[in-house]
Design a protein around this motif. Structure first.
Motif, short mmCIF file in Angstrom:
data_model
loop_
_atom_site.label_atom_id
_atom_site.label_comp_id
_atom_site.label_asym_id
_atom_site.label_seq_id
_atom_site.Cartn_x
_atom_site.Cartn_y
_atom_site.Cartn_z
N GLY A 1 2.89 18.10 12.50
CA GLY A 1 3.47 16.77 12.70
C GLY A 1 3.05 15.70 11.71
O GLY A 1 3.43 14.54 11.83
N ILE A 2 2.23 16.04 10.70
CA ILE A 2 1.78 15.03 9.73
C ILE A 2 2.97 14.49 8.95
O ILE A 2 3.73 15.24 8.35
CB ILE A 2 0.75 15.61 8.75
N LYS A 3 3.13 13.17 8.99
CA LYS A 3 4.22 12.55 8.25
C LYS A 3 3.69 11.36 7.47
O LYS A 3 2.74 10.71 7.88
CB LYS A 3 5.30 12.07 9.22
N TYR A 4 4.33 11.09 6.35
CA TYR A 4 3.95 9.92 5.58
C TYR A 4 4.87 8.78 5.94
O TYR A 4 5.98 8.69 5.45
CB TYR A 4 3.99 10.24 4.08
N LEU B 1 -1.57 21.44 7.95
CA LEU B 1 -1.56 21.28 9.40
C LEU B 1 -2.47 20.14 9.84
O LEU B 1 -3.47 19.84 9.19
CB LEU B 1 -2.02 22.58 10.07
N CYS B 2 -2.14 19.53 10.95
CA CYS B 2 -2.96 18.45 11.51
C CYS B 2 -4.33 18.99 11.90
O CYS B 2 -4.42 19.98 12.62
CB CYS B 2 -2.26 17.86 12.73
N PRO B 3 -5.42 18.38 11.43
CA PRO B 3 -6.76 18.88 11.74
C PRO B 3 -7.08 18.83 13.23
O PRO B 3 -7.94 19.55 13.71
CB PRO B 3 -7.69 17.92 10.98
N GLN B 4 -6.40 18.00 13.96
CA GLN B 4 -6.72 17.83 15.38
C GLN B 4 -5.93 18.79 16.26
O GLN B 4 -6.50 19.54 17.03
CB GLN B 4 -6.45 16.40 15.80
N CYS C 1 0.15 14.11 17.75
CA CYS C 1 -1.03 13.71 18.53
C CYS C 1 -1.59 12.35 18.12
O CYS C 1 -2.53 11.86 18.72
CB CYS C 1 -2.12 14.77 18.44
N GLY C 2 -1.03 11.73 17.10
CA GLY C 2 -1.48 10.39 16.72
C GLY C 2 -2.70 10.37 15.82
O GLY C 2 -3.25 9.31 15.53
N TYR C 3 -3.12 11.54 15.36
CA TYR C 3 -4.31 11.62 14.52
C TYR C 3 -4.14 10.90 13.18
O TYR C 3 -3.10 11.00 12.54
CB TYR C 3 -4.64 13.10 14.27
N TYR D 1 0.82 -1.20 0.00
CA TYR D 1 0.00 0.00 0.00
C TYR D 1 0.86 1.26 0.00
O TYR D 1 1.98 1.23 0.46
CB TYR D 1 -0.88 0.02 1.25
N SER D 2 0.26 2.35 -0.49
CA SER D 2 0.96 3.63 -0.39
C SER D 2 1.05 4.01 1.09
O SER D 2 0.22 3.60 1.89
CB SER D 2 0.23 4.71 -1.18
N PRO D 3 1.99 4.81 1.44
CA PRO D 3 2.17 5.18 2.85
C PRO D 3 0.92 5.88 3.40
O PRO D 3 0.17 6.47 2.65
CB PRO D 3 3.34 6.16 2.81
N PHE D 4 0.74 5.79 4.69
CA PHE D 4 -0.41 6.48 5.27
C PHE D 4 0.05 7.68 6.09
O PHE D 4 1.11 7.67 6.67
CB PHE D 4 -1.26 5.53 6.10
N PRO D 5 -0.78 8.70 6.09
CA PRO D 5 -0.41 9.91 6.81
C PRO D 5 -0.87 9.86 8.26
O PRO D 5 -1.96 9.39 8.56
CB PRO D 5 -1.20 10.98 6.06
#
Ligand SMILES: [Zn+2]
Ligand SMILES: [Zn+2]
Ligand SMILES: [Zn+2]
Length: 657
Positions: free
Chosen positions: A412-415, A404-407, A368-370, A359-363
């Motif tokens: 911190g969003i990383k693939y 930006l992280c919605p939460q 915060c673990g979102y 699978y493609s990577p997930f974000p």
């Protein structure tokens, strides 16, 4: 006289004239040579008749010869084949193709044996039973009929129960034992042979075609007591079956994912009904929700084994919160690396799993673990690189990711995307002196490689076995005291309604690989989502707690076991024809009177393109199996005439990918 002949192709039986000379010899279940198009084909006689063809302008052809003196396929198996073709909305021909080796039709014997058996195996009497094992056996062996769920923690000795249940059968009754492919190890073969000698045959892909043909004939002639085999052994040609065992009944490998998409577990249950087989054992350390639900509702009988043999303790499970680790350049926490080192210095072994699928990577937000979930489907969205969108693979909606992280509004969003190969490199770097082997689909493609790797582990030539979920299943290595999951998040975030169940099963199984010998085990699970509800139950080996939580969600979302599903997969050669045709299909099926059956889609399938075909799907959901199948037939009627489309039907799909 007319005979109906079934060929191993996607069709029902064809009618032929039986020449007078053959009339007294021909029987259902025999192979015959029949003219087919411009050549000849081998098929199986399923019955006689064809009178209704009289007066019609069809020119029938004559059979050429009969190939078997006695029927190769017994009558009960012919019935089962017919049932499977109908139930899976396929054809009897495809069911036949799955039930019999192709060599019976082509005469070609290809392939060599991969797994050879030690000739001089000693007969042994087996182990003494725990009280729990004894109680379970008393229940199973009493004369009443029953379907039993043997729910036993890993290492509780379910195999011993199967062996003794077979031993307790009346002399004339046979047994089928189904096991997941991966569980057929030399170890297991030896175990059964030591108790049954030549009374048991094995049936799996590790054997040559010739060997499998021999096994088939032995079963057909009633020369053996039992067969141990993978999926297709459910079609074993025994006539008088007294017991079917389905070990690790929750395993996905019982389901076939192409052609006739049958589930060996469900075919086994149907076979029991058709043939009046009065004992069925479903065995599992982590039963499918369906099986446990049926046990809870009294449809099947529940037998629990809470203790490991010799009272060995279950491994201690620790969840490692990767968001708490300081700057991670590697996939390993310090704790996991230290534990591997400690295990080596104690002269013990480790199993390390990373279930990285193609699978493609997930974000994910590393602050915060979102993770992104579809609001309508409660499944995880997948990041698509081509469109740079987060897609819901179920309802077809998509999101454009923000910077930006919605939460937490952080950056911190990383693939994330470490597969087993990257982890392999990391291990080399972190512990240069470590001796280990990687086991995943890439390293086990060659014949015997899987067995070789397992042997290396058994003979303690390696200290660590690293791999995909393959390492979690079927092996009993007494010196493994550490098992670890590098990233639980891949499994947790599969875009499928069963992802919670699969995750719980997989982690529990992997944890259960540790401490099966004389030394206590430990399991470490790394995750960015330590608060995920699955861990509350994995940590304490708490199946019942997990079940109670999960079953509520299933009920709310009206998923199995509360509903039944049929999935219709539509494949197209180009994206453009797909789009155009799908629009047409939507219009056509709108007019269907679907009587309480939900029809979802057409939506793009999560795996949008496979082998250059663009995939869309329709999902039908309903309580009543018959109504569901009726609606599916109506849908198929509407779309069957459409050109440039390939249609696959999946009855009781186990995933919707
Ligand atoms: Zn294996
Ligand atoms: Zn965040
Ligand atoms: Zn959705």
């Amino acid at each position: 006289m007319h005979a109906n002949v079934l060929f191993p192709i996607n069709a029902e039986a064809f009618t032929y004239i039986v020449p007078e000379a053959l009339e007294s010899k021909i029987k259902p279940g025999q192979r015959v040579l029949a003219p087919f198009k411009r050549g000849d084909k081998v098929g199986i006689v399923t019955g006689f008749g064809g009178d209704k063809l009289k007066g019609k302008e069809i020119k029938l052809r004559s059979l050429k010869s009969i190939l078997d003196e006695e029927p190769l396929v017994p009558a009960n198996l012919l019935k089962l084949i017919k049932w499977a073709g109908q139930y899976y909305m396929s054809t009897s021909g495809l069911a036949l193709k799955n039930a019999l080796l192709s060599a019976f039709f082509t005469g070609r014997k290809q392939g060599k044996a991969r797994l050879t058996y030690d000739e001089n195996i000693k007969k042994s009497g087996g182990f003494s039973l725990t009280q729990e094992q004894q109680n379970a056996l008393t229940e199973i062996n009493n004369p009443e009929d029953g379907v039993f769920l043997v729910h036993g923690v890993t290492g509780s000795g379910k195999t011993e129960i199967y062996i003794r249940a077979i031993k307790a059968l009346p002399d004339d009754k046979k047994a089928i034992v189904l096991v997941p492919e991966i569980a057929i190890t030399a170890q297991m073969v030896d175990r059964f042979r030591s108790r049954f000698g030549d009374e048991v045959v094995f049936y799996h892909s590790g054997l040559s075609t010739g060997e499998r043909m021999t096994q088939w004939r032995k079963m057909r002639n009633g020369e053996v007591k039992a067969v141990i085999g993978v999926r297709s052994a459910v079609f074993a040609p025994f006539e008088n079956i007294g017991l079917i065992v389905i070990d690790e009944e929750q395993e996905a490998s019982y389901k076939q994912f192409e052609g006739l998409r049958y589930s060996a577990r469900d075919v086994a249950l149907a076979r029991a009904k058709l043939e009046g087989i009065n004992k069925i054992i479903l065995g599992s350390a982590t039963p499918s929700l369906e099986a446990f639900y049926n046990a809870e509702n009294g449809k099947i009988r529940y037998l629990e084994l809470k203790q490991r043999v010799e009272q060995r303790p279950l491994p201690q499970v620790e969840i490692i919160d990767m968001t708490m680790e300081d700057k991670q350049t590697f996939s390993f926490s310090n704790k996991l690396i230290d534990s591997i080192k400690e295990t080596i210095s104690a002269n013990k072994q480790s199993l390390i799993m990373l279930n990285r699928r193609g699978y493609s990577p997930f974000p994910i937000c590393t602050d915060c673990g979102y993770t992104y979930k579809c609001p309508a489907c409660s499944i995880t969205l997948i990041y698509h690189k081509d469109t740079k969108t987060l897609n819901c693979h179920y309802c077809g909606s998509h999101l454009i990711p923000q910077a930006l992280c919605p939460q937490c509004k952080g950056t911190g969003i990383k693939y994330l995307g470490a597969g087993t190969q990257r982890v392999e490199e990391e291990l080399h770097t972190l512990i240069p002196e470590l001796s280990f082997t990687r086991m995943d689909r890439d390293t086990t493609r060659k014949k015997l490689s899987h067995y070789r790797i397992v042997k290396q582990m058994e003979e303690k030539k390696i200290e660590v076995l690293l791999g995909t979920q393959m390492v979690a299943k079927g092996h009993d290595f007494p010196d493994v005291t550490l098992s670890a999951v590098v990233s639980a998040d891949i499994t947790l975030n599969m875009p499928d309604f069963r992802s919670g169940e699969r995750a719980f099963q997989l982690f529990t199984q992997l944890a259960g690989r540790a401490g099966r010998g004389d030394f206590p085990g430990k399991a470490l699970i790394q995750t960015y989502e330590p608060e995920h509800y699955v861990f509350d139950y994995v940590r304490h080996h708490d199946y019942n707690g997990f079940y109670k939580k999960e079953i509520v969600q299933r009920k709310e979302l009206f998923y199995p076991p509360f509903s039944k599903l049929i999935r219709i997969i539509l494949s197209f050669k180009t994206k453009e024809t797909a789009k155009k045709t799908v629009k047409d299909i939507s219009v056509r099926i709108k007019r269907i009177d679907h009587k309480g059956i939900e029809i979802l889609g057409p939506a793009p399938a999560p795996i949008e393109k496979i082998r250059n075909l663009w995939r869309w799907h329709l999902i039908l959901k309903g309580k009543n199996s018959r109504a569901l199948r009726r609606t599916a037939s109506l849908v198929l009627e509407k779309i069957r005439g459409i050109r440039n489309i390939k249609i696959d039907i999946d009855v009781d799909p186990i995933n919707l990918l």
